[in-house]
Design an enzyme around this catalytic site. Structure first.
Site, PDB file in Angstrom:
ATOM      1  N   ASP A 179      -4.662   4.121  -1.979  1.00 25.82           N
ATOM      2  CA  ASP A 179      -5.818   4.590  -1.217  1.00 25.82           C
ATOM      3  C   ASP A 179      -6.146   6.029  -1.569  1.00 25.82           C
ATOM      4  O   ASP A 179      -5.342   6.925  -1.329  1.00 25.82           O
ATOM      5  CB  ASP A 179      -5.508   4.539   0.282  1.00 25.82           C
ATOM      6  N   ASP A 208      -7.276  -5.722   4.075  1.00 26.76           N
ATOM      7  CA  ASP A 208      -6.524  -4.460   4.061  1.00 26.76           C
ATOM      8  C   ASP A 208      -6.502  -3.856   5.460  1.00 26.76           C
ATOM      9  O   ASP A 208      -7.545  -3.470   5.986  1.00 26.76           O
ATOM     10  CB  ASP A 208      -7.229  -3.506   3.070  1.00 26.76           C
ATOM     11  N   SER A 235       0.851  -1.190   0.000  1.00 30.87           N
ATOM     12  CA  SER A 235       0.000   0.000   0.000  1.00 30.87           C
ATOM     13  C   SER A 235       0.881   1.234   0.000  1.00 30.87           C
ATOM     14  O   SER A 235       1.625   1.485   0.953  1.00 30.87           O
ATOM     15  CB  SER A 235      -0.910  -0.003   1.237  1.00 30.87           C
ATOM     16  N   MET A 271     -12.003  -4.503   5.158  1.00 31.92           N
ATOM     17  CA  MET A 271     -11.139  -3.610   5.939  1.00 31.92           C
ATOM     18  C   MET A 271     -10.927  -4.234   7.309  1.00 31.92           C
ATOM     19  O   MET A 271     -11.893  -4.541   8.007  1.00 31.92           O
ATOM     20  CB  MET A 271     -11.815  -2.244   6.137  1.00 31.92           C
ATOM     21  N   HIS A 300      -1.310  -1.136  -4.233  1.00 29.05           N
ATOM     22  CA  HIS A 300      -2.591  -0.703  -3.680  1.00 29.05           C
ATOM     23  C   HIS A 300      -2.504   0.796  -3.413  1.00 29.05           C
ATOM     24  O   HIS A 300      -1.566   1.270  -2.774  1.00 29.05           O
ATOM     25  CB  HIS A 300      -2.843  -1.471  -2.380  1.00 29.05           C
ATOM     26  N   HIS A 318      -8.246   1.901  -4.225  1.00 31.92           N
ATOM     27  CA  HIS A 318      -9.247   1.735  -3.168  1.00 31.92           C
ATOM     28  C   HIS A 318      -9.834   3.104  -2.869  1.00 31.92           C
ATOM     29  O   HIS A 318      -9.189   3.953  -2.263  1.00 31.92           O
ATOM     30  CB  HIS A 318      -8.519   1.141  -1.940  1.00 31.92           C
TER      31      HIS A 318
HETATM   32  C1  DX5 Z   1      -6.138   2.155   5.514  1.00 30.47           C
HETATM   33  C2  DX5 Z   1      -5.783   1.839   4.083  1.00 30.47           C
HETATM   34  C3  DX5 Z   1      -4.724   0.809   3.952  1.00 30.47           C
HETATM   35  C4  DX5 Z   1      -3.434   1.158   4.631  1.00 30.47           C
HETATM   36  C5  DX5 Z   1      -2.919  -0.119   5.207  1.00 30.47           C
HETATM   37  O1  DX5 Z   1      -7.213   2.997   5.569  1.00 30.47           O
HETATM   38  O2  DX5 Z   1      -6.908   1.403   3.353  1.00 30.47           O
HETATM   39  O3  DX5 Z   1      -4.501   0.432   2.601  1.00 30.47           O
HETATM   40  O4  DX5 Z   1      -2.459   1.704   3.790  1.00 30.47           O
HETATM   41  O5  DX5 Z   1      -1.821   0.177   5.981  1.00 30.47           O
HETATM   42  P1  DX5 Z   1      -1.252  -0.823   7.067  1.00 30.47           P
HETATM   43  O6  DX5 Z   1      -0.802  -2.055   6.355  1.00 30.47           O
HETATM   44  O7  DX5 Z   1      -0.121  -0.046   7.672  1.00 30.47           O
HETATM   45  O8  DX5 Z   1      -2.352  -1.110   8.074  1.00 30.47           O
HETATM   46 ZN    ZN Z   2      -6.658   0.475   1.296  1.00 34.59          ZN
END
Ligand code: DX5
Ligand code: ZN
Length: 219
Positions: free
Chosen positions: A35, A175, A8, A137, A33, A66
């Protein structure tokens, strides 16, 4: 089952994005990925079309966007034009989920629907025959670096049961808070797309970290 590890980019160094992208490619990442946060659907703002366009020009790996935004219908054409491969929106953010799935697919992208931790699997049961993937999530959306909420595994189990019962092929993506240990739990529950931000970007050896995530699938 095809298992993908998706770094991500929220946890990347934005001053050296292309360097971090190369590092993750060489480490064996399957896709990136991204966000998109609008400060409305989630209490944070990240990045949008210009940054995603830049990332597209820096890698040939698939891009998984996402949308953590209100009005997810708004920029579908632009994401398609940029060359996004997978596009997910939150079920909580639209009253027209089925038509949005179809319009994402009509534009040549794989369509996903995402569920916040408090949103039950029943809210997307009407979509299981249409979506390409479902994103669970496993932290409260908006920030990287949070701890995995383990009750979300129940939802992965439920989706796996639905897949088996109806002989469906959608992917299950998890995620938030994914590391070696939680990756193992997610894979055991039937997930096959693992998003990981802080764990992968805070290690000195991303190749080892990605390999460990895959290995747990084989153990
Ligand atoms: C959170 C995001 C994730 C985030 C995950 O709202 O959707 O994609 O980047 O990060 P980690 O792996 O650090 O929890
Ligand atoms: Zn995400």
């Amino acid at each position: 089952m095809r298992v993908w590890v998706l770094p991500s980019l929220l946890s990347a160094d934005f001053l050296h994005l292309s360097k971090d992208i190369k590092t993750m490619e060489q480490a064996g990442a399957d896709a990136f990925h991204l966000d998109v946060m609008d400060g409305q659907f989630v209490p944070n703002i990240s990045y949008g079309l210009p940054v995603i366009r830049a990332v597209r020009s820096a890698t040939d790996l698939p891009l998984d966007v996402h949308l953590m935004t209100e009005n997810p219908e708004q920029f579908i054409d632009e994401y398609a034009r940029i060359g996004v491969d997978m596009l997910s929106f939150h079920i909580e953010a639209t009253h027209h989920a089925h038509s949005l799935v179809k319009s994402i697919q009509d534009k040549g992208m794989r369509a996903g629907v995402a569920l916040n931790p408090q949103t039950p699997v029943s809210s997307v049961e009407h979509l299981v025959g249409d979506v390409d993937f479902i994103l669970i999530m496993s932290v409260n959306p908006g920030f990287g670096g949070q701890s995995f909420i383990s009750h979300c595994l129940d939802k992965v189990h439920k989706l796996t049961q639905i897949k088996n019962e109806y002989n469906l092929t959608f992917d299950i993506e998890v995620d938030g808070g994914i590391n070696d240990d939680t990756a193992k739990q997610c894979l055991a529950a039937g997930a096959n797309l693992l998003v990981s931000g802080s764990h992968l970007f805070n290690t000195d050896n991303a190749e080892n970290a990605i390999t460990m995530m895959r290995d747990v699938n084989e153990s």
